[in-house]
Design an enzyme around this catalytic site. Structure first.
Site, mmCIF file in Angstrom:
data_model
loop_
_atom_site.group_PDB
_atom_site.id
_atom_site.type_symbol
_atom_site.label_atom_id
_atom_site.label_comp_id
_atom_site.label_asym_id
_atom_site.label_seq_id
_atom_site.Cartn_x
_atom_site.Cartn_y
_atom_site.Cartn_z
ATOM 1 C CG ASP A 53 -22.876 41.308 -14.762
ATOM 2 O OD1 ASP A 53 -23.334 40.152 -14.948
ATOM 3 O OD2 ASP A 53 -22.667 41.787 -13.633
ATOM 4 C CG HIS B 105 -19.073 36.480 -12.364
ATOM 5 N ND1 HIS B 105 -20.004 35.630 -12.899
ATOM 6 C CD2 HIS B 105 -18.239 35.707 -11.609
ATOM 7 C CE1 HIS B 105 -19.781 34.397 -12.472
ATOM 8 N NE2 HIS B 105 -18.719 34.415 -11.690
ATOM 9 C CD GLU C 73 -26.262 31.017 -20.127
ATOM 10 O OE1 GLU C 73 -25.870 29.864 -20.335
ATOM 11 O OE2 GLU C 73 -26.546 31.450 -18.987
ATOM 12 C CG ASN D 199 -19.669 34.778 -16.477
ATOM 13 O OD1 ASN D 199 -19.454 35.940 -16.795
ATOM 14 N ND2 ASN D 199 -20.875 34.340 -16.185
ATOM 15 C CG ASP E 50 -28.154 29.908 -24.462
ATOM 16 O OD1 ASP E 50 -28.850 29.927 -23.437
ATOM 17 O OD2 ASP E 50 -26.958 29.536 -24.481
#
Length: 351
Positions: free
Chosen positions: A214, A210, A241, A205, A197
């Site tokens: 990504d 964003h 994530e 973010n 994780d």
């Protein structure tokens, strides 16, 4: 007065000649072999499909060279030899339609040596008998299904791949987990599961946007997939994530070592974070569990739960660390904690 026998023979010759010309001009790739498996007809469509001229194969038994690099029977050969039992040896998809002149059908990839490319061909081969029931020829027709097969493969990949990272998706993970769980139960060898994780990903973010988020996930996915090195190791994006790595035939100590390599490799990327409480760079928390399935274990829920609890513990203990489920209590005791994670508690998805 004309001789009826000669007239009849002439009619047969004309019919045979017409049939040959018709077959030569068929748009369907077709070839014909005699009972000794020598090519007697190789039509123009077959020349276009294979790149092999009729003059190269007529009168020979070398028709296999148009489709394969090493010698093996074509479907027409198996019909001529009446060998339906050999179909599964040479074809991935096949059907024997009986011995009453119906022949065989099959599908497979052919290497097409003259073309230098692979084609997926659907093949039908049927015998021709004379009035006494003796075999006089076998006709094989071919259809090029390459585009269709590749489209099917692309759709299948879309259904099993995560669009952002290119890793296998959650659906594929669930299927592989069951497959490897059943195999581990048969072999009685340990099976390990890693939940990976990204720490403070929501803050990442919020701070970087964003698009950067990504890019971060793709970078982590690359690191995780690099550690699925054996044929049965399986890396996937579990959701958000979080990533998962299935490691067959792996105990907790070895799985933990791999998990720490993944954690260290992501740290080495030095992806800037800077969120409040998150540190300067992106880090990972990893939960590890390993188990040898027993008769009492109905499914992999125990393994999933253990890896999930270990990940939650890694979050509680400060993040940027690897926790093995088998060492959970020791890890908490070592840091002076009074309580272990609540059993069944789901891993934190937002931190």
């Amino acid at each position: 007065m004309a001789n009826p026998t000669k007239t009849s023979a002439k009619a047969v010759d004309v019919a045979d000649s017409y049939a040959v010309r018709l077959m030569q001009h068929l748009v369907v790739p077709t070839f014909v072999i005699d009972p000794k498996r020598r090519v007697v007809i190789w039509n123009r469509a077959c020349e276009r499909l294979t790149g092999v001229a009729a003059s190269e194969v007529i009168g020979t038994t070398k028709h296999w060279q148009a489709f394969y690099e090493t010698k093996r029977p074509c479907l027409a050969d198996l019909v001529a030899l009446d060998r339906p039992e050999q179909l599964p040896e040479f074809y991935s998809e096949y059907a024997a339609r009986g011995h009453n002149g119906l022949g065989f059908s099959a599908e497979n990839w052919c290497v097409m040596p003259k073309l230098g490319s692979h084609l997926y061909l659907a093949i039908d081969a049927g015998p021709i008998h004379d009035e006494a029931g003796h075999l006089i020829a076998v006709v094989e027709t071919l259809r090029d299904l390459t585009d269709q097969k590749r489209a099917e493969a692309a759709l299948k990949e879309l259904a099993t791949k995560d669009g952002l990272t290119g890793l296998s998706n959650r659906r594929s993970f669930d299927q592989m987990l069951m497959t490897e769980w059943d195999r581990a139960r048969r072999t009685q060898k340990p099976m390990a599961l890693l939940f990976v994780d990204v720490d403070h990903f929501k803050l990442f973010n919020d701070r970087h946007g964003h698009q950067a988020g990504d890019e971060c996930l793709r970078a982590v996915a690359t690191v995780v997939s690099r550690h699925a090195v054996r044929p049965l190791d399986f890396a996937s994006r579990y959701g958000g994530e979080e990533f998962a790595l299935i490691l067959p035939d792996t105990d907790c100590d070895n799985a933990r070592a791999i998990a720490d390599e993944i954690r260290s490799a992501v740290m080495a990327l030095r992806i800037a974070h800077g969120g409040i409480g998150a540190g300067d760079h992106v880090t990972l928390s990893v939960g590890v569990a390993s188990h040898v399935p027993g008769e009492a274990d109905g499914g992999p829920d125990r393994l999933l739960g253990a890896a999930d609890e270990a990940l939650y513990a890694a979050k509680r203990l400060g993040r940027n660390r690897v926790i093995c489920a088998e060492r959970l209590l020791a890890e908490f005791a070592g840091l002076g904690r009074d309580s272990a994670p609540v059993p069944g508690r789901k891993a934190c998805k937002t931190a």
